[in-house]
Design a protein around this motif. Sequence first.
Motif, PDB file in Angstrom:
ATOM      1  N   TRP A  48      -7.670   3.413  -3.889  1.00 24.85           N
ATOM      2  CA  TRP A  48      -7.580   2.336  -4.875  1.00 24.85           C
ATOM      3  C   TRP A  48      -8.839   2.339  -5.726  1.00 24.85           C
TER       4      TRP A  48
ATOM      5  N   ASN B 216       0.826  -1.204   0.000  1.00 26.30           N
ATOM      6  CA  ASN B 216       0.000   0.000   0.000  1.00 26.30           C
ATOM      7  C   ASN B 216       0.864   1.258   0.000  1.00 26.30           C
TER       8      ASN B 216
ATOM      9  N   LEU C 127      -8.105   4.796   0.885  1.00 27.50           N
ATOM     10  CA  LEU C 127      -6.877   4.256   0.310  1.00 27.50           C
ATOM     11  C   LEU C 127      -6.614   4.720  -1.119  1.00 27.50           C
TER      12      LEU C 127
ATOM     13  N   TYR D 216      -3.829   2.423   5.969  1.00 28.25           N
ATOM     14  CA  TYR D 216      -3.039   1.792   4.909  1.00 28.25           C
ATOM     15  C   TYR D 216      -2.702   0.325   5.197  1.00 28.25           C
TER      16      TYR D 216
END
Length: 309
Positions: free
Chosen positions: A303, A67, A301, A229
């Motif tokens: 993503w 991450n 995050l 994370y």
Amino acid sequence: MIVTDTADKIKSMEIRGAGRIARAAAEALRDHALSIQPPYTAAFQQEMERAAAILVATRPTAVSLPNAVHMVMNGIGKATTVDEARTGVVQRAEHFIQSSQHAVEKIAEFGARHIRNGDKILTHCNSEVALGCIIEAHRSGKEIEVFATEVRPRNQGLITIRTLNDAGIKTNFIVDSAVRSFINEIDLVVVGADAVTVNGAVVNKIGTSQVAHTAKEARVNMIVAAETYKFAPKTVIGDLITIEERPSSEVLPDDIAKTLPHVRVRNPAFDVTPAEFIDLIITEQGAIPPQMAYVIIREYLGWDIAEFH
């Protein structure tokens, strides 16, 4: 090379703890970006991706590592010049390091609120954020007592008890297998995490799951302290977190192992605690029930799930 030196230290556990590993990786990428002088942008990107792959390969279970690398490397392909690409890596690395350190402070603040005056707390392994919660509760004037496990086979508990001792906190040092013997004296379990899955299961140091099951049986609440994370985005699409199995020599010296040809040493470094054994996960964004883990992955995050397909 800065990257290989850091990778070796992470792999050998000279650098340990998910948060420290993540910051070390970000620092290594930052320093590597500043040290190389490729002739063109594509060569810079290729070299940085090679360095990133070396770091990610060192500890397969600690999700904080990929991450952190993802956050530092994110956007490098959009740069049009070497200087632009280098500046981006450095800025993202420094931002990650600072935000990671800030996260530890925020989690300590939030976690301390869930510790009551007079509590006896059990902790397992050496977690920067879990200890932060305990130490902050002590600093706020709460009278607390800690039971800390030995943490075989690497004995990380020695680091924990030294940290607690230096903070002036009354501490009991117990072997891992004694948790059930003392659980009825415990008011709260506080541990860290190396990874949190989308369904709220927690991957942490081997033995954590046994602690959690014992706490559930004794009706003792269990809190997990984890930076955002440490949540694992790829578990959204069903990927399983690899459980690292470390060298047998950590458990049984090679000279003894050679005399036991029919014995195979198994040394998994982590186990998985189901979400139903966890009462609360405390992040720098606040406390959540484990069932809300997906919200952290989606909101904090950065993503894009489409990246996984």
